[in-house]
Design a protein around this motif. Structure first.
Motif, PDB file in Angstrom:
ATOM      1  N   ASN A 188      67.443  57.591  30.158  1.00 57.38           N
ATOM      2  CA  ASN A 188      67.101  56.416  29.338  1.00 57.38           C
ATOM      3  C   ASN A 188      65.610  56.336  29.069  1.00 57.38           C
ATOM      4  OD1 ASN A 188      69.681  55.289  28.911  1.00 57.38           O
ATOM      5  ND2 ASN A 188      69.711  54.664  31.054  1.00 57.38           N
ATOM      6  N   LEU A 225      58.866  58.530  31.429  1.00 52.56           N
ATOM      7  CA  LEU A 225      57.550  57.945  31.144  1.00 52.56           C
ATOM      8  C   LEU A 225      56.485  58.689  31.945  1.00 52.56           C
ATOM      9  CD1 LEU A 225      56.360  55.329  29.641  1.00 52.56           C
ATOM     10  CD2 LEU A 225      56.247  54.363  31.927  1.00 52.56           C
ATOM     11  N   ILE A 226      55.548  59.292  31.236  1.00 55.42           N
ATOM     12  CA  ILE A 226      54.409  59.951  31.900  1.00 55.42           C
ATOM     13  C   ILE A 226      53.186  59.055  31.693  1.00 55.42           C
ATOM     14  CG2 ILE A 226      52.920  61.998  31.933  1.00 55.42           C
ATOM     15  CD1 ILE A 226      55.760  62.590  32.947  1.00 55.42           C
ATOM     16  N   SER A 265      50.447  65.181  27.795  1.00 51.33           N
ATOM     17  CA  SER A 265      50.018  66.422  27.119  1.00 51.33           C
ATOM     18  C   SER A 265      49.423  67.458  28.067  1.00 51.33           C
ATOM     19  CB  SER A 265      49.010  66.119  25.999  1.00 51.33           C
ATOM     20  OG  SER A 265      49.615  65.325  25.022  1.00 51.33           O
ATOM     21  N   ARG A 266      49.922  67.455  29.332  1.00 50.04           N
ATOM     22  CA  ARG A 266      49.488  68.493  30.292  1.00 50.04           C
ATOM     23  C   ARG A 266      50.692  69.290  30.771  1.00 50.04           C
ATOM     24  NH1 ARG A 266      46.375  65.147  34.827  1.00 50.04           N
ATOM     25  NH2 ARG A 266      44.978  63.917  33.516  1.00 50.04           N
ATOM     26  N   GLY A 267      51.840  69.097  30.120  1.00 47.95           N
ATOM     27  CA  GLY A 267      53.031  69.845  30.507  1.00 47.95           C
ATOM     28  C   GLY A 267      53.855  69.168  31.593  1.00 47.95           C
ATOM     29  N   LEU A 268      53.461  67.940  32.029  1.00 44.82           N
ATOM     30  CA  LEU A 268      54.227  67.276  33.105  1.00 44.82           C
ATOM     31  C   LEU A 268      55.633  66.904  32.623  1.00 44.82           C
ATOM     32  CD1 LEU A 268      51.522  64.898  34.643  1.00 44.82           C
ATOM     33  CD2 LEU A 268      52.423  67.009  35.603  1.00 44.82           C
ATOM     34  N   ARG A 326      56.940  60.899  18.465  1.00 39.82           N
ATOM     35  CA  ARG A 326      56.456  61.841  19.478  1.00 39.82           C
ATOM     36  C   ARG A 326      57.532  62.075  20.538  1.00 39.82           C
ATOM     37  NH1 ARG A 326      51.657  61.366  23.796  1.00 39.82           N
ATOM     38  NH2 ARG A 326      51.610  63.553  24.350  1.00 39.82           N
ATOM     39  N   GLY A 327      58.199  60.976  20.936  1.00 38.54           N
ATOM     40  CA  GLY A 327      59.284  61.099  21.920  1.00 38.54           C
ATOM     41  C   GLY A 327      60.392  61.992  21.385  1.00 38.54           C
ATOM     42  N   ARG A 355      60.142  64.298  19.064  1.00 39.21           N
ATOM     43  CA  ARG A 355      59.647  65.686  18.967  1.00 39.21           C
ATOM     44  C   ARG A 355      59.649  66.334  20.356  1.00 39.21           C
ATOM     45  NH1 ARG A 355      54.844  64.554  16.323  1.00 39.21           N
ATOM     46  NH2 ARG A 355      53.630  64.943  18.195  1.00 39.21           N
ATOM     47  N   TRP A 409      61.743  65.780  22.877  1.00 39.12           N
ATOM     48  CA  TRP A 409      63.087  66.206  23.279  1.00 39.12           C
ATOM     49  C   TRP A 409      63.540  67.424  22.475  1.00 39.12           C
ATOM     50  CZ3 TRP A 409      64.605  65.243  27.811  1.00 39.12           C
ATOM     51  CH2 TRP A 409      64.235  64.058  28.442  1.00 39.12           C
ATOM     52  N   ARG A 437      61.649  69.752  21.349  1.00 43.76           N
ATOM     53  CA  ARG A 437      60.952  70.923  21.893  1.00 43.76           C
ATOM     54  C   ARG A 437      61.596  71.410  23.189  1.00 43.76           C
ATOM     55  NH1 ARG A 437      56.309  69.018  22.940  1.00 43.76           N
ATOM     56  NH2 ARG A 437      55.812  68.409  20.839  1.00 43.76           N
TER      57      ARG A 437
HETATM   58  C1  LIG Z   1      57.164  61.882  25.630  1.00 45.63           C
HETATM   59  C2  LIG Z   1      56.503  62.127  26.985  1.00 45.63           C
HETATM   60  C3  LIG Z   1      57.512  61.882  28.121  1.00 45.63           C
HETATM   61  C4  LIG Z   1      56.043  63.580  27.034  1.00 45.63           C
HETATM   62  O1  LIG Z   1      55.418  63.807  28.294  1.00 45.63           O
HETATM   63  P1  LIG Z   1      54.158  64.794  28.392  1.00 45.63           P
HETATM   64  O2  LIG Z   1      53.856  65.014  29.819  1.00 45.63           O
HETATM   65  O3  LIG Z   1      53.084  64.301  27.513  1.00 45.63           O
HETATM   66  O4  LIG Z   1      54.855  66.110  27.778  1.00 45.63           O
HETATM   67  P2  LIG Z   1      54.293  67.594  27.724  1.00 45.63           P
HETATM   68  O5  LIG Z   1      52.849  67.628  28.121  1.00 45.63           O
HETATM   69  O6  LIG Z   1      55.234  68.447  28.483  1.00 45.63           O
HETATM   70  O7  LIG Z   1      54.419  67.916  26.185  1.00 45.63           O
HETATM   71  C5  LIG Z   1      53.920  66.978  25.234  1.00 45.63           C
HETATM   72  C6  LIG Z   1      52.697  67.417  24.502  1.00 45.63           C
HETATM   73  O8  LIG Z   1      51.774  68.145  25.253  1.00 45.63           O
HETATM   74  C7  LIG Z   1      51.487  69.416  24.634  1.00 45.63           C
HETATM   75  N1  LIG Z   1      51.234  70.244  25.809  1.00 45.63           N
HETATM   76  C8  LIG Z   1      52.116  70.603  26.756  1.00 45.63           C
HETATM   77  N2  LIG Z   1      51.517  71.355  27.699  1.00 45.63           N
HETATM   78  C9  LIG Z   1      50.207  71.423  27.346  1.00 45.63           C
HETATM   79  C10 LIG Z   1      49.066  72.028  27.915  1.00 45.63           C
HETATM   80  N3  LIG Z   1      49.139  72.743  29.058  1.00 45.63           N
HETATM   81  N4  LIG Z   1      47.878  71.872  27.289  1.00 45.63           N
HETATM   82  C11 LIG Z   1      47.793  71.160  26.148  1.00 45.63           C
HETATM   83  N5  LIG Z   1      48.839  70.557  25.563  1.00 45.63           N
HETATM   84  C12 LIG Z   1      50.031  70.704  26.138  1.00 45.63           C
HETATM   85  C13 LIG Z   1      52.699  69.682  23.834  1.00 45.63           C
HETATM   86  O9  LIG Z   1      52.485  70.556  22.744  1.00 45.63           O
HETATM   87  C14 LIG Z   1      53.032  68.270  23.339  1.00 45.63           C
HETATM   88  O10 LIG Z   1      52.197  67.859  22.267  1.00 45.63           O
HETATM   89  P3  LIG Z   1      52.490  66.560  21.347  1.00 45.63           P
HETATM   90  O11 LIG Z   1      53.150  65.475  22.190  1.00 45.63           O
HETATM   91  O12 LIG Z   1      51.150  66.139  20.883  1.00 45.63           O
HETATM   92  O13 LIG Z   1      53.412  66.996  20.273  1.00 45.63           O
HETATM   93  C15 LIG Z   1      55.222  61.240  27.171  1.00 45.63           C
HETATM   94  O14 LIG Z   1      54.434  61.350  26.023  1.00 45.63           O
HETATM   95  C16 LIG Z   1      55.555  59.769  27.412  1.00 45.63           C
HETATM   96  O15 LIG Z   1      55.713  59.325  28.541  1.00 45.63           O
HETATM   97  N6  LIG Z   1      55.650  58.974  26.323  1.00 45.63           N
HETATM   98  C17 LIG Z   1      55.954  57.559  26.440  1.00 45.63           C
HETATM   99  C18 LIG Z   1      57.424  57.341  26.794  1.00 45.63           C
HETATM  100  C19 LIG Z   1      58.337  58.079  25.826  1.00 45.63           C
HETATM  101  O16 LIG Z   1      58.166  58.020  24.630  1.00 45.63           O
HETATM  102  N7  LIG Z   1      59.348  58.781  26.392  1.00 45.63           N
HETATM  103  C20 LIG Z   1      60.293  59.561  25.550  1.00 45.63           C
HETATM  104  C21 LIG Z   1      61.541  58.797  25.281  1.00 45.63           C
HETATM  105  S1  LIG Z   1      62.618  58.849  26.707  1.00 45.63           S
END
Ligand SMILES: CC(C)(COP(=O)(O)OP(=O)(O)OC[C@H]1O[C@@H](n2cnc3c(N)ncnc32)[C@H](O)[C@@H]1OP(=O)(O)O)[C@@H](O)C(=O)NCCC(=O)NCCS
Length: 170
Positions: A86, A89-90, A96-99, A128-129, A131, A133, A135
């Protein structure tokens, strides 16, 4: 190398920690056009987690023990063998660090033995969310806009399906 993440089920007394995570991630609540839940709302939500055997809310800590996020999901929902995420949340300053990707990979590995399909719901207009999923290999499955959209990934037959296949070969 993928970042290490530790998953811990949230206990009701940890409501302040979860609340602080929400306070540290204001962009997500802005995007939804709502306000950040207050501490009382987080406490009440955690009580509903305790009373729902399908719902799980876990805190995510990095290798240094710092709280970097949370994941809220349901097992055997909506169908037996499904897992529905559901909210992943990071924390805003850790994105954007791959978590996020590491969390999804770890959940897929953990639940693969008993799960046929993982679904992810994305609330509101969260491009962004969505995109994120896509990916991870999740495909657009159900449009319930403007409220939410659903993404899904098939993991393979559940153990029950496999047993049925073995006892009724084609
Ligand atoms: C969506 C979400 C969970 C993604 O988590 P995240 O840790 O940022 O995800 P990742 O780092 O694995 O990948 C996301 C981005 O980082 C980039 N990235 C991943 N590893 C990277 C690295 N080592 N260096 C630079 N960028 C990186 C990806 O290309 C991607 O870019 P973009 O979001 O600008 O398109 C986070 O943004 C979030 O918590 N958002 C708010 C809640 C939400 O929308 N949740 C989704 C609905 S459930």
């Amino acid at each position: 190398m993928n970042p290490t993440i530790r998953f811990t089920p949230v206990a009701p007394h940890q409501a302040p920690e979860l609340h602080q995570l929400y306070l540290d991630t204001p962009g997500y609540f802005d995007l939804l056009g709502g306000s950040i839940p207050n501490l009382g709302e987080v406490q009440r939500d955690l009580m509903t987690v305790v009373s729902d055997p399908h719902r799980h809310l876990e805190l995510l800590h990095d290798a240094r023990g710092e709280l970097v996020g949370s994941v809220d999901y349901k097992t055997d929902y909506p169908e037996p063998g499904d897992l529905t995420i559901n909210l992943l949340l990071i924390r805003e300053d850790c994105q954007s660090r791959g978590l996020g990707q590491s969390v999804v990979e770890a959940l897929e590995q953990r639940f693969a033995p008993q799960t046929r399909r993982i679904l992810a719901s994305v609330l509101g207009d969260n491009k962004r969310g969505a995109r994120f999923w896509e990916r991870q290999g999740y495909r657009f499955t159900l449009d319930a806009r403007p409220v939410m959209t659903w993404y899904a990934k098939e993991l393979g037959p559940s153990p029950t399906d496999a047993r049925t296949l073995l006892s009724h070969p084609a």
